[in-house]
Design an enzyme around this catalytic site. Structure first.
Site, PDB file in Angstrom:
ATOM      1  N   ARG A 159      26.540 -51.104  48.064  1.00  0.00           N
ATOM      2  CA  ARG A 159      25.920 -50.161  48.417  1.00  0.00           C
ATOM      3  C   ARG A 159      25.898 -49.603  49.554  1.00  0.00           C
ATOM      4  NH1 ARG A 159      19.554 -49.942  47.847  1.00  0.00           N
ATOM      5  NH2 ARG A 159      19.701 -51.313  49.212  1.00  0.00           N
ATOM      6  N   CYS A 209      30.681 -60.922  53.881  1.00  0.00           N
ATOM      7  CA  CYS A 209      30.361 -60.594  52.255  1.00  0.00           C
ATOM      8  C   CYS A 209      30.124 -61.533  51.809  1.00  0.00           C
ATOM      9  CB  CYS A 209      31.412 -59.006  52.038  1.00  0.00           C
ATOM     10  SG  CYS A 209      30.274 -58.920  50.256  1.00  0.00           S
ATOM     11  N   CYS A 263      33.058 -58.770  48.451  1.00  0.00           N
ATOM     12  CA  CYS A 263      34.501 -58.027  49.095  1.00  0.00           C
ATOM     13  C   CYS A 263      35.000 -59.605  50.053  1.00  0.00           C
ATOM     14  CB  CYS A 263      34.429 -57.555  49.635  1.00  0.00           C
ATOM     15  SG  CYS A 263      33.961 -56.883  51.252  1.00  0.00           S
ATOM     16  N   ARG A 297      28.083 -61.812  59.200  1.00  0.00           N
ATOM     17  CA  ARG A 297      28.989 -63.183  58.143  1.00  0.00           C
ATOM     18  C   ARG A 297      29.480 -62.350  57.193  1.00  0.00           C
ATOM     19  NH1 ARG A 297      23.493 -63.698  57.819  1.00  0.00           N
ATOM     20  NH2 ARG A 297      23.423 -63.057  55.827  1.00  0.00           N
ATOM     21  N   THR A 308      21.578 -56.246  58.002  1.00  0.00           N
ATOM     22  CA  THR A 308      22.210 -57.636  57.047  1.00  0.00           C
ATOM     23  C   THR A 308      22.488 -58.633  57.387  1.00  0.00           C
ATOM     24  OG1 THR A 308      24.425 -56.641  55.358  1.00  0.00           O
ATOM     25  CG2 THR A 308      22.145 -56.393  54.537  1.00  0.00           C
ATOM     26  N   CYS A 362      32.041 -56.439  55.860  1.00  0.00           N
ATOM     27  CA  CYS A 362      32.734 -55.883  54.848  1.00  0.00           C
ATOM     28  C   CYS A 362      34.155 -55.700  54.992  1.00  0.00           C
ATOM     29  CB  CYS A 362      31.591 -55.339  53.610  1.00  0.00           C
ATOM     30  SG  CYS A 362      30.181 -55.933  53.341  1.00  0.00           S
ATOM     31  N   CYS A 409      34.685 -52.477  50.143  1.00  0.00           N
ATOM     32  CA  CYS A 409      33.717 -52.657  49.327  1.00  0.00           C
ATOM     33  C   CYS A 409      32.448 -52.092  48.500  1.00  0.00           C
ATOM     34  CB  CYS A 409      32.895 -53.851  50.308  1.00  0.00           C
ATOM     35  SG  CYS A 409      31.678 -54.925  49.597  1.00  0.00           S
TER      36      CYS A 409
END
Length: 360
Positions: free
Chosen positions: A54, A78, A81, A76, A43, A47, A51
């Site tokens: 999933r 999240c 969180c 990038r 993705t 995080c 967090c």
């Protein structure tokens, strides 16, 4: 809520083992927040370990000691969180509500007032339940009663204390006292009010509790741990916990900021440490361990004149309600291993590394 997270945490020399970090991510273990960050290659997002998103597959994750390094690798932050923001920081609208209650607890902000300000009462309620363990309406009632208790402690009459703290009737004040403290007005005059607030730190939020004279609670704001320490303190002091800060918590927040910046080596905020005689001796010995150094549990037992009481010393350390200031993190196993820390071994290692680098 105060914030210490603008203090740049010292860069760690090493991360926990990959299998430990992945297990923390799978368990959403907030004890590792600030210790490392996790990037998800599929993705491109990174995080906090805690967090609620999933859990990604192990082969798709990579770990970073800081948010900056994750950003440098092109990940990038999240949106769930928010790893670049102080953990648990209240939104501006919530901060304004808290300030308003602190300035005048007698003012009642009802759901219709929240809607008039463009706030969703359900959202406000969930935030206060998550961060203070009570609804916003309960938060207001608690602050109002705390002002009344302070009035009684100063020798005010019941009528003055009740109406001065915003109650509409004496019966309402008496009912609130019995419901929230289990005491009558006359029995409440000696009740200690402990003001509790949260401050952010590089290791996650910290819960501070203080009377008007001394700090009596400093704990990582992990729900199970912090609630247990509150119960122990309430049993010892017979106190009433009221949300909000005072001069003592503000002073402690400033000292913690300097500590995490590596600038402060000795805390000066007065402490209140109710406990057994043995516990108090053990805690006093902890404060004798020099900054940047460690001792074994056996060393600590010998320092208080009870060389055979190693296990009792470990239990006393576990009952310590003022983390960092009473530095139980400086006690390690005889073989040099990191053991027995209520805030989690990753935090213990972080604190020891911070002190070791600052001391050198």
């Amino acid at each position: 809520m105060n914030s210490l997270t603008h203090v740049k945490a010292p860069r760690r020399r090493s991360l926990p083992r990959p299998e430990v970090m992945y297990a923390a991510v799978a368990a959403r273990d907030a004890c590792f927040d600030g210790i490392f960050f996790v990037g998800v290659r599929t993705t491109g997002i990174f995080c906090r370990p805690g967090c609620a998103a999933r859990t990604p597959l192990r082969r798709n994750v990579t770990f970073f000691p800081s948010a900056n390094e994750a950003l440098e690798e092109g990940f990038r932050p999240c949106l769930r969180c928010r790893p670049l923001e102080p953990q648990g920081k209240a939104p501006a609208a919530i901060r304004r509500l808290i300030a308003e209650v602190a300035a005048d607890p007698s003012v009642r902000v009802r759901d219709r007032d929240l809607r008039a300000r463009g706030l969703d009462p359900a959202t406000v309620r969930r935030w206060f339940q998550r961060h203070h363990g009570m609804t916003f309406q309960a938060y207001q009632r608690t602050a109002r009663l705390a002002r009344g208790l302070n009035g009684l402690a100063r020798g005010e009459g019941i009528t003055s204390a009740a109406f001065g703290s915003g109650y509409d009737s004496l019966s309402g004040f008496r009912d609130a006292l019995r419901t929230l403290t289990g005491q009558s007005p006359s029995g409440s005059r000696e009740m200690i009010v402990v003001h509790t607030t949260r401050v952010d730190s590089p290791l996650g939020p910290l819960l501070l509790g203080a009377t008007d004279d001394a700090l009596c609670l400093l704990e990582f704001a992990d729900p199970a741990r912090s609630e247990e320490q509150r119960r122990r303190l309430a049993k010892r002091l017979g106190c009433f916990f009221a949300p909000g800060s005072n001069g003592v918590t503000d002073r402690m927040a400033g000292e913690l900021e300097r500590y995490f910046a590596g600038e402060l080596k000795e805390f000066e905020t007065p402490l209140l440490t109710p406990g057994t005689d043995f516990q108090r001796r053990a805690w006093a010995a902890l404060r004798e361990i020099p900054y940047g150094e460690t001792r074994s549990y056996r060393d600590q037992a010998e320092a208080i004149g009870s060389p055979e009481a190693v296990r009792a010393v470990a239990r006393a350390n576990g009952a310590n309600r003022i983390a960092i200031v009473i530095p139980c993190h400086r006690v390690i196993g005889t073989d040099g291993s990191l053991t027995g820390y209520g805030g989690g071994l990753a935090r213990k290692e972080f604190l020891l590394e911070l002190e070791k680098r600052a001391a050198s």
